[in-house]
Motif scaffolding. Structure first.
Motif, PDB file in Angstrom:
ATOM      1  N   LEU A  57       0.815  -1.211   0.000  1.00  0.00           N
ATOM      2  CA  LEU A  57       0.000   0.000   0.000  1.00  0.00           C
ATOM      3  C   LEU A  57       0.848   1.261   0.000  1.00  0.00           C
ATOM      4  O   LEU A  57       0.612   2.179  -0.803  1.00  0.00           O
ATOM      5  N   SER A  58       1.828   1.348   0.881  1.00  0.00           N
ATOM      6  CA  SER A  58       2.601   2.589   0.975  1.00  0.00           C
ATOM      7  C   SER A  58       3.369   2.860  -0.308  1.00  0.00           C
ATOM      8  O   SER A  58       3.512   4.022  -0.729  1.00  0.00           O
ATOM      9  N   VAL A  61       0.939   4.270  -2.844  1.00  0.00           N
ATOM     10  CA  VAL A  61       0.571   5.649  -2.534  1.00  0.00           C
ATOM     11  C   VAL A  61       1.706   6.601  -2.887  1.00  0.00           C
ATOM     12  O   VAL A  61       1.485   7.690  -3.446  1.00  0.00           O
ATOM     13  N   ASP A  80       0.826   9.227   4.444  1.00  0.00           N
ATOM     14  CA  ASP A  80       0.148   8.519   5.538  1.00  0.00           C
ATOM     15  C   ASP A  80      -1.348   8.807   5.525  1.00  0.00           C
ATOM     16  O   ASP A  80      -2.170   7.918   5.812  1.00  0.00           O
ATOM     17  N   CYS A  83      -2.890   6.641   2.771  1.00  0.00           N
ATOM     18  CA  CYS A  83      -2.961   5.247   3.226  1.00  0.00           C
ATOM     19  C   CYS A  83      -4.115   5.058   4.200  1.00  0.00           C
ATOM     20  O   CYS A  83      -4.851   4.066   4.137  1.00  0.00           O
ATOM     21  N   THR A  87      -7.377   2.516   3.777  1.00  0.00           N
ATOM     22  CA  THR A  87      -7.707   1.447   4.728  1.00  0.00           C
ATOM     23  C   THR A  87      -9.071   1.697   5.364  1.00  0.00           C
ATOM     24  O   THR A  87      -9.832   0.747   5.595  1.00  0.00           O
ATOM     25  N   THR A 305      -0.684  -4.806   4.087  1.00  0.00           N
ATOM     26  CA  THR A 305      -1.459  -4.060   5.068  1.00  0.00           C
ATOM     27  C   THR A 305      -2.732  -4.852   5.295  1.00  0.00           C
ATOM     28  O   THR A 305      -3.571  -4.976   4.400  1.00  0.00           O
TER      29      THR A 305
END
Length: 310
Positions: A57-58, A61, A80, A83, A87, A305
């Motif tokens: 995920l990071s 992004v 952040d 992300c 989520t 994640t």
């Protein structure tokens, strides 16, 4: 590829809203000029049936935000923050199946001038159910397209810029109309770049080979993962230019990307690759990848994640 309507909630104009309320004007700048950038992220239903595993995920992004920088986008969100939005959206939708998550940055102003500055930038995110983009039960058939891959000084290939994907659409349509599953494109130097929406690997004499990021390819996150998996497994990897003729004498070939995942290639331009079936290196890398994303025992679980959906 199987798709269904949007899942119930989307993120739009700073809020979580019902997906059918996430709409833009027909005069939106991004709709007129392709001034947007998008990401493609997969979430896999874990073997436990109660968790969605979002793969890298990071990294996705960060690439999205880098693509936005190419468009001079200014957003009030950090990596952040994005992300967290994604989520949270997964939790709100609570899917019981594999999903595809599409975040995108777009120029939201209602303006006719083709420009990048002085416009309002927005972030939106939606989700759809998605299993296989290509049929992974059999090797795919590719052709080398007559459409040339866009190069960096025209539209940067390393960014997922919405307007640039007309290049992919032209090549994909040409392949489909000729009876193939997908197209490969050559860059301005006549070397292999990538498929319409995936990176390419070939195998020569036990070595995994892929075009470098300077060959007008998307800097694929699945591609980067494959390189790591292969090296850790003791498979030599070369990142170098690939000539068209080298495709025809490869021992194996496969596509990789968020959409296609890892798809074995059986033929290119009607010429069989190896014996025309999935090769052992392709099979090994598929096993590593799918064991990981489905929640099995893997040394790469830090790339997941894990979002509970109970």
């Amino acid at each position: 590829m199987t798709t269904s309507p949007l899942l119930q909630y989307a993120f739009f104009e700073g809020e979580f809203v019902p997906s059918d309320q996430a709409k833009v004007s027909i005069a939106t700048h991004a709709l007129q000029y392709g001034t947007g950038a998008f990401g493609g992220i997969r979430g896999y239903l874990d073997n436990d049936g109660r968790t969605i595993n979002i793969f890298r995920l990071s990294d996705h992004v960060q690439r999205l935000l880098h693509s936005g920088r190419l468009l001079r986008a200014e957003l009030p969100y950090s990596a952040d923050d994005v992300c967290g939005i994604i989520t949270d959206l997964v939790r709100r939708n609570a899917p019981r199946h594999n999903v595809y998550i599409r975040p995108f940055i777009y120029k939201a102003s209602l303006q006719l001038v083709p420009r990048l500055t002085g416009l309002k930038d927005e972030l939106a995110v939606y989700m759809i159910p998605l299993d296989d983009y290509l049929d992974l039960s059999k090797p795919v058939r590719l052709m080398v397209s007559s459409w040339q891959r866009i190069e960096d000084n025209i539209i940067p290939s390393r960014g997922k810029v919405t307007g640039g994907y007309i290049n992919s659409a032209l090549a994909k349509d040409q392949a489909a109309e000729a009876g193939y599953d997908d197209a490969l494109m050559l860059n301005e130097h006549g070397e292999v770049a990538e498929a319409s929406g995936a990176n390419l690997f070939i195998v020569r004499n036990g070595t995994l080979v892929t075009s470098p990021v300077t060959s007008d390819i998307l800097e694929g996150i699945t591609r980067r993962s494959i390189v790591e998996f292969a090296r850790d497994a003791g498979i030599p990897v070369e990142e170098r230019s690939i000539d068209r003729s080298e495709l025809y004498i490869a021992d194996e070939a496969f596509l990789c990307g968020t959409g296609v995942q890892i798809a074995a290639v059986g033929s290119i331009d009607g010429r069989p690759i190896g014996d025309g079936q999935r090769g052992p290196i392709t099979e090994k890398l598929q096993d590593i990848f799918f064991t990981l994303v489905r929640g099995g025992d893997s040394p790469y679980r830090h790339y997941l994640t894990r979002v509970p959906i109970e």
